[in-house]
Design a protein around this motif. Structure first.
Motif, PDB file in Angstrom:
ATOM      1  N   ALA A 110     -22.829 142.304 114.962  1.00  0.00           N
ATOM      2  CA  ALA A 110     -23.812 141.663 115.837  1.00  0.00           C
ATOM      3  C   ALA A 110     -23.141 140.572 116.659  1.00  0.00           C
ATOM      4  CB  ALA A 110     -24.940 141.069 115.008  1.00  0.00           C
ATOM      5  N   PRO A 111     -23.492 140.472 117.945  1.00  0.00           N
ATOM      6  CA  PRO A 111     -22.921 139.397 118.756  1.00  0.00           C
ATOM      7  C   PRO A 111     -23.430 138.041 118.297  1.00  0.00           C
ATOM      8  CG  PRO A 111     -24.542 140.647 120.012  1.00  0.00           C
ATOM      9  CD  PRO A 111     -24.389 141.325 118.682  1.00  0.00           C
ATOM     10  N   ASP A 112     -22.615 137.029 118.482  1.00  0.00           N
ATOM     11  CA  ASP A 112     -22.990 135.660 118.129  1.00  0.00           C
ATOM     12  C   ASP A 112     -24.122 135.211 119.047  1.00  0.00           C
ATOM     13  OD1 ASP A 112     -23.205 132.936 117.720  1.00  0.00           O
ATOM     14  OD2 ASP A 112     -21.064 132.544 117.911  1.00  0.00           O
ATOM     15  N   PRO A 113     -25.298 134.875 118.501  1.00  0.00           N
ATOM     16  CA  PRO A 113     -26.423 134.495 119.357  1.00  0.00           C
ATOM     17  C   PRO A 113     -26.197 133.205 120.136  1.00  0.00           C
ATOM     18  CG  PRO A 113     -26.958 134.165 117.047  1.00  0.00           C
ATOM     19  CD  PRO A 113     -25.616 134.846 117.101  1.00  0.00           C
ATOM     20  N   GLY A 114     -25.224 132.405 119.737  1.00  0.00           N
ATOM     21  CA  GLY A 114     -24.941 131.161 120.446  1.00  0.00           C
ATOM     22  C   GLY A 114     -24.047 131.350 121.667  1.00  0.00           C
ATOM     23  N   ARG A 115     -23.469 132.546 121.819  1.00  0.00           N
ATOM     24  CA  ARG A 115     -22.588 132.803 122.957  1.00  0.00           C
ATOM     25  C   ARG A 115     -23.403 133.145 124.192  1.00  0.00           C
ATOM     26  NH1 ARG A 115     -17.297 133.316 122.252  1.00  0.00           N
ATOM     27  NH2 ARG A 115     -17.030 134.891 123.848  1.00  0.00           N
ATOM     28  N   ARG A 116     -22.872 132.742 125.349  1.00  0.00           N
ATOM     29  CA  ARG A 116     -23.538 132.997 126.632  1.00  0.00           C
ATOM     30  C   ARG A 116     -22.765 134.069 127.384  1.00  0.00           C
ATOM     31  NH1 ARG A 116     -22.840 126.786 127.043  1.00  0.00           N
ATOM     32  NH2 ARG A 116     -20.883 127.696 126.444  1.00  0.00           N
ATOM     33  N   PHE A 117     -23.478 135.103 127.830  1.00  0.00           N
ATOM     34  CA  PHE A 117     -22.855 136.251 128.472  1.00  0.00           C
ATOM     35  C   PHE A 117     -23.306 136.391 129.923  1.00  0.00           C
ATOM     36  CE2 PHE A 117     -23.072 137.179 123.986  1.00  0.00           C
ATOM     37  CZ  PHE A 117     -21.830 137.716 123.699  1.00  0.00           C
ATOM     38  N   ILE A 118     -22.368 136.771 130.778  1.00  0.00           N
ATOM     39  CA  ILE A 118     -22.668 137.199 132.136  1.00  0.00           C
ATOM     40  C   ILE A 118     -22.350 138.686 132.184  1.00  0.00           C
ATOM     41  CG2 ILE A 118     -22.003 137.063 134.564  1.00  0.00           C
ATOM     42  CD1 ILE A 118     -21.320 134.103 134.068  1.00  0.00           C
ATOM     43  N   VAL A 119     -23.253 139.470 132.749  1.00  0.00           N
ATOM     44  CA  VAL A 119     -23.053 140.907 132.870  1.00  0.00           C
ATOM     45  C   VAL A 119     -22.751 141.248 134.324  1.00  0.00           C
ATOM     46  CG1 VAL A 119     -24.104 143.183 132.583  1.00  0.00           C
ATOM     47  CG2 VAL A 119     -24.603 141.376 130.929  1.00  0.00           C
ATOM     48  N   HIS A 161     -27.525 147.704 130.012  1.00  0.00           N
ATOM     49  CA  HIS A 161     -26.259 147.538 129.288  1.00  0.00           C
ATOM     50  C   HIS A 161     -26.343 146.361 128.314  1.00  0.00           C
ATOM     51  CE1 HIS A 161     -22.039 148.008 128.440  1.00  0.00           C
ATOM     52  NE2 HIS A 161     -21.855 146.711 128.688  1.00  0.00           N
ATOM     53  N   ALA A 162     -26.927 145.262 128.759  1.00  0.00           N
ATOM     54  CA  ALA A 162     -27.064 144.087 127.885  1.00  0.00           C
ATOM     55  C   ALA A 162     -27.884 144.442 126.646  1.00  0.00           C
ATOM     56  CB  ALA A 162     -27.714 142.935 128.638  1.00  0.00           C
ATOM     57  N   GLU A 190     -18.465 134.563 127.899  1.00  0.00           N
ATOM     58  CA  GLU A 190     -17.850 135.872 128.066  1.00  0.00           C
ATOM     59  C   GLU A 190     -18.494 136.611 129.230  1.00  0.00           C
ATOM     60  OE1 GLU A 190     -17.068 139.863 125.360  1.00  0.00           O
ATOM     61  OE2 GLU A 190     -17.611 137.993 124.383  1.00  0.00           O
ATOM     62  N   ILE A 191     -17.684 137.394 129.924  1.00  0.00           N
ATOM     63  CA  ILE A 191     -18.172 138.267 130.983  1.00  0.00           C
ATOM     64  C   ILE A 191     -18.032 139.693 130.472  1.00  0.00           C
ATOM     65  CG2 ILE A 191     -17.797 139.100 133.337  1.00  0.00           C
ATOM     66  CD1 ILE A 191     -16.544 136.326 133.942  1.00  0.00           C
ATOM     67  N   ILE A 192     -19.131 140.440 130.512  1.00  0.00           N
ATOM     68  CA  ILE A 192     -19.066 141.836 130.106  1.00  0.00           C
ATOM     69  C   ILE A 192     -19.424 142.706 131.309  1.00  0.00           C
ATOM     70  CG2 ILE A 192     -19.499 141.371 127.670  1.00  0.00           C
ATOM     71  CD1 ILE A 192     -22.369 142.230 128.055  1.00  0.00           C
ATOM     72  N   GLU A 193     -18.956 143.934 131.290  1.00  0.00           N
ATOM     73  CA  GLU A 193     -19.119 144.807 132.442  1.00  0.00           C
ATOM     74  C   GLU A 193     -19.874 146.065 132.064  1.00  0.00           C
ATOM     75  OE1 GLU A 193     -16.307 147.453 135.376  1.00  0.00           O
ATOM     76  OE2 GLU A 193     -15.416 145.763 134.318  1.00  0.00           O
ATOM     77  N   ALA A 194     -20.917 146.350 132.814  1.00  0.00           N
ATOM     78  CA  ALA A 194     -21.653 147.600 132.646  1.00  0.00           C
ATOM     79  C   ALA A 194     -20.886 148.702 133.373  1.00  0.00           C
ATOM     80  CB  ALA A 194     -23.061 147.469 133.221  1.00  0.00           C
ATOM     81  N   PRO A 195     -21.025 149.941 132.935  1.00  0.00           N
ATOM     82  CA  PRO A 195     -20.344 151.028 133.629  1.00  0.00           C
ATOM     83  C   PRO A 195     -20.916 151.237 135.037  1.00  0.00           C
ATOM     84  CG  PRO A 195     -21.521 151.826 131.651  1.00  0.00           C
ATOM     85  CD  PRO A 195     -21.751 150.370 131.754  1.00  0.00           C
ATOM     86  N   GLY A 196     -20.085 151.785 135.912  1.00  0.00           N
ATOM     87  CA  GLY A 196     -20.568 152.164 137.223  1.00  0.00           C
ATOM     88  C   GLY A 196     -20.047 151.348 138.389  1.00  0.00           C
TER      89      GLY A 196
END
Length: 112
Positions: A36-45, A56-57, A83-89
């Motif tokens: 499970a991802p850390d709920p305290g982390r902030r993500f940009i997709v 994706h998120a 963290e920055i995560i990337e959706a496919p496409g």
């Protein structure tokens, strides 16, 4: 940068330490386990569309602080993320342009 909430777990060969015998029996030689991802982390997709970014998120189990798309490349300005995560496409060019805009949002420290 695409991320996943899956990690490879490899059990070393040889004599297991006390208490690891049961774990080795359950996992075998190598398994993939959901983490499970850390709920305290902030993500940009980064995504081709808001809908694709939202989907994706949800699939990776995060609630992003922003979804940045080619139509909204400045969506992360003024934000701080872990963290920055990337959706496919996304094309290579789109990814590079969006990463250039979102990279400054990455936090350099987890200290609050």
């Amino acid at each position: 940068m695409a991320t996943s909430n899956r990690v490879d777990v490899v059990i070393a060969e040889g004599e297991p330490m006390h208490g690891w015998e049961d774990l080795a029996d359950v996992l075998g030689d190598a398994e993939t386990v959901d983490v499970a991802p850390d709920p305290g982390r902030r993500f940009i997709v980064l995504a081709p569309t808001k809908a694709a970014g939202t989907e994706h998120a949800e699939s990776v189990g995060v609630e992003p602080v922003a979804i940045v798309t080619p139509r909204s490349p400045y969506g992360a300005r003024g934000l701080i993320a872990d963290e920055i995560i990337e959706a496919p496409g996304l094309s290579t060019e789109e990814r590079a342009e969006l990463m250039a805009e979102t990279f400054p949002a990455l936090a350099t420290s987890s200290a609050d």
